[in-house]
Design an enzyme around this catalytic site. Structure first.
Site, short mmCIF file in Angstrom:
data_model
loop_
_atom_site.label_atom_id
_atom_site.label_comp_id
_atom_site.label_asym_id
_atom_site.label_seq_id
_atom_site.Cartn_x
_atom_site.Cartn_y
_atom_site.Cartn_z
CB SER A 1 1.11 -5.96 8.01
OG SER A 1 2.34 -7.03 6.65
CE LYS B 1 -3.85 -9.01 10.69
NZ LYS B 1 -4.47 -9.53 9.69
CB THR B 2 -3.39 -14.07 8.20
OG1 THR B 2 -3.64 -13.40 7.92
CG2 THR B 2 -3.68 -16.06 7.72
NE ARG C 1 -1.68 -1.02 3.72
CZ ARG C 1 -1.71 0.23 4.67
NH1 ARG C 1 -1.55 1.55 4.41
NH2 ARG C 1 -0.39 -0.11 5.60
NE ARG D 1 0.48 -9.15 1.54
CZ ARG D 1 -0.05 -8.39 3.39
NH1 ARG D 1 -1.48 -9.33 3.49
NH2 ARG D 1 0.21 -8.07 4.11
CG ASP E 1 -6.85 -8.12 7.15
OD1 ASP E 1 -6.23 -8.18 8.24
OD2 ASP E 1 -7.08 -7.59 5.73
CE LYS F 1 -5.78 -3.79 4.19
NZ LYS F 1 -6.28 -4.36 5.52
CG HIS G 1 -6.40 -4.31 10.66
ND1 HIS G 1 -5.08 -3.82 10.52
CD2 HIS G 1 -6.77 -5.36 9.50
CE1 HIS G 1 -4.54 -4.86 9.65
NE2 HIS G 1 -5.56 -5.36 9.08
#
Length: 538
Positions: free
Chosen positions: A239, A243-244, A60, A323, A258, A201, A221
């Site tokens: 990031s 988390k994932t 981003r 990714r 997410d 996003k 988030h």
């Protein structure tokens, strides 16, 4: 069963100002996969996944994200260097230019929706210049049935043209790329960047405004999963904090990885229909569910492969932000529909490169609010130009770039919901132990999983002196014992073997927390202010 039949419906884009285009509507994943390869825009990996390169931008571009300042937004948005105001007239002119650019081209259009809870369903039309961008939209948004498509009316529209370059001095952008939200027109335009994350996003940012302002729902988030007994767990984290990875658990059903909403009806629902996971250093042994999801239908971004299509997940020569996107049904163990009940446990994940935070600690409600507003993780040396030692990185609500309201508004909503639900809140350091980055080592994933499982199972004991030690700098309660984790690992000071060096680094991080929180102090209650570090060095 997933329906991959192309829709019989046809649409026109004339009302968007896109004229003479060849429109590919609701193509199947296989069709988009093949179309990308035929156009020379991607190749097939040995796993069957589509591998593409997003071009100049591999992440981003937060300084190029704008929100149109109008009657809806002017008094509600927290304007500044995160939510950057854009002129309404300039938006209209730029919109006309991007739609003229897309006219007479091949265009890929997808109708989809966000929000798995039918009470909050938001219909979305995504208009893409490239087929692989449209496949990303298929993966990441929720997929309507053929019946739902018959009378489909989009509430939000995303127009995505990576090949269109803005002229900054004329168009009012900072440079040639941009992502702009217009709440009056319910339109997002994204140009000059192929990074697919800007598509999702944009919608996430829109929902982060609309859900709390109009629907009394907290947007988060975070990732979420649910146990066999129906207990929901939420994982906040920036990031690279896990988390994932940590929410994708063979023993628990994944709600989403997410973006979620927590409603006044005491449900937690996924915004999305897929997952967008970092794949740096991915291995089948460490993360079997994510590894197994990389197959036909998935999109790998900016990875390096050999001549046979085998991916080298350790190769970061294009970017550290490699990714994969895949539809959620690529994971076997998912919650259908993607909705859970009130959470029993919330985990704040941080990759502390200073190596001073406990690997797991329990937070009081005041500490939870403080750490939520702070949203701490750290950058390690080498990830960005000029970063030669660990640097603290704070992102309010663990997602500041996507939060249009003032962070304390989200924190107040979260604090109220946590108290009403009687939820346990944990701070989990997935970063370094035994010293800072470059000296210590990264916390073993198997230990972090064991600590999270212990918290979920209630194995960390009552919140008292026998079971917990209060950290002398941060005031958080670190458990004295945890099944499957060596006792010395639970105390960061013990792992350092040098008390002076440890406390010097701990005070350095505590000062960084205090400095960061200064901009929120006038908005935060005394109770929340006291949730931060209580000791610091001058």
């Amino acid at each position: 069963m997933v329906n991959h039949t192309p829709s019989a419906k046809t649409i026109s884009l004339e009302n968007y100002g896109i004229k003479g285009a060849t429109i590919h509507y609701q193509m199947t994943p296989d069709q988009l996969h093949n179309e990308t390869i035929e156009k020379g825009q991607g190749v097939e990996a040995s796993s069957g996944a589509l591998a593409i390169n997003t071009g100049e931008f591999t992440g981003r571009s937060p300084m190029d994200r704008f929100i149109v300042k109008d009657d809806i937004t002017k008094d509600k948005i927290w304007w500044g260097n995160i939510n950057i105001a854009f002129d309404s007239d300039k938006f209209d002119k730029l919109y006309d230019k991007i739609t003229a650019y897309l006219s007479n081209k091949e265009i890929y259009v997808r109708d989809s929706y966000a929000c798995a809870d039918p009470n909050y369903k938001t219909n979305i039309r995504v208009i893409n210049e490239y087929p692989w961008s449209n496949l990303f939209a298929y993966n990441m948004f929720l997929r309507p049935t053929e019946d739902e498509l018959k009378d489909f009316s989009p509430e939000w529209t995303v127009i995505n043209a990576p090949g269109f370059m803005a002229e900054a001095e004329i168009d009012g952008t900072r440079q040639h790329n941009f992502a702009i939200l217009n709440f009056t027109k319910k339109t997002a335009i994204v140009g000059g960047t192929g990074y697919t994350g800007e598509i999702k996003k944009g919608i996430f940012s829109a929902l982060n405004f609309e859900l709390p302002v109009f629907k009394n729902t907290l947007p988060m988030h975070c990732s979420a999963n649910v146990g066999k007994d129906g207990d929901t767990a939420i994982f906040f984290g920036l990031s690279g904090t896990g988390k994932t990875t940590l929410s994708t658990d063979a023993n628990r059903s994944l709600i989403g990885d997410d973006e979620h909403g927590w409603t006044s009806e005491n449900t937690v629902f996924n915004f999305e229909g897929g997952c967008y996971a970092k794949v740096i250093n991915l291995s089948e042994e460490q993360e079997p569910e994510i590894f197994g999801a990389i197959k036909k239908g998935a999109i790998l971004e900016n990875v390096i492969m050999d001549d046979k299509g085998n991916v080298d997940f350790a190769d970061t020569s294009i970017t550290q932000n490699t990714r994969v996107s895949y539809p959620i049904y690529h994971i076997e163990n998912i919650k259908t529909p993607s909705i859970g009940k009130n959470p029993k446990n919330i985990f704040f994940l941080t990759a502390d490169a200073f190596g001073v935070l406990p690997p797991i600690s329990k937070l009081t409600p005041a500490q939870a609010a403080y750490h939520f507003i702070s949203g701490y993780t750290a950058k390690v040396a080498g990830t960005e130009a000029g970063v030669v030692e660990p640097q603290p990185s704070f992102s309010a609500c663990f997602g500041a770039p996507f939060m249009p309201l003032h962070p304390t508004e989200y924190a107040d909503m979260l604090s109220k919901k946590m108290k009403e639900a009687g939820v346990n809140v944990w701070l989990v350091n997935t970063g370094w132990t035994g010293g800072p980055y470059g000296v210590g080592t990264r916390m073993k994933l198997k230990y972090t999983r064991a600590m999270i499982n212990a918290a979920l199972n209630g194995d960390l004991g009552l919140y008292d002196y026998d079971n917990y030690h209060i950290h002398s700098v941060f005031g958080v309660a670190q458990p004295r014992q945890c099944p499957g984790v060596p006792t010395e690992v639970l105390s960061p000071r013990t792992t350092w073997n040098d008390d002076d060096a440890y406390y010097k680094m701990a005070f350095k991080l505590a000062n960084a927390f205090r400095d960061n929180f200064k901009k929120f102090e006038s908005y935060a209650s005394e109770e929340i202010r006291r949730g931060g570090p209580q000791r610091y060095a001058f």
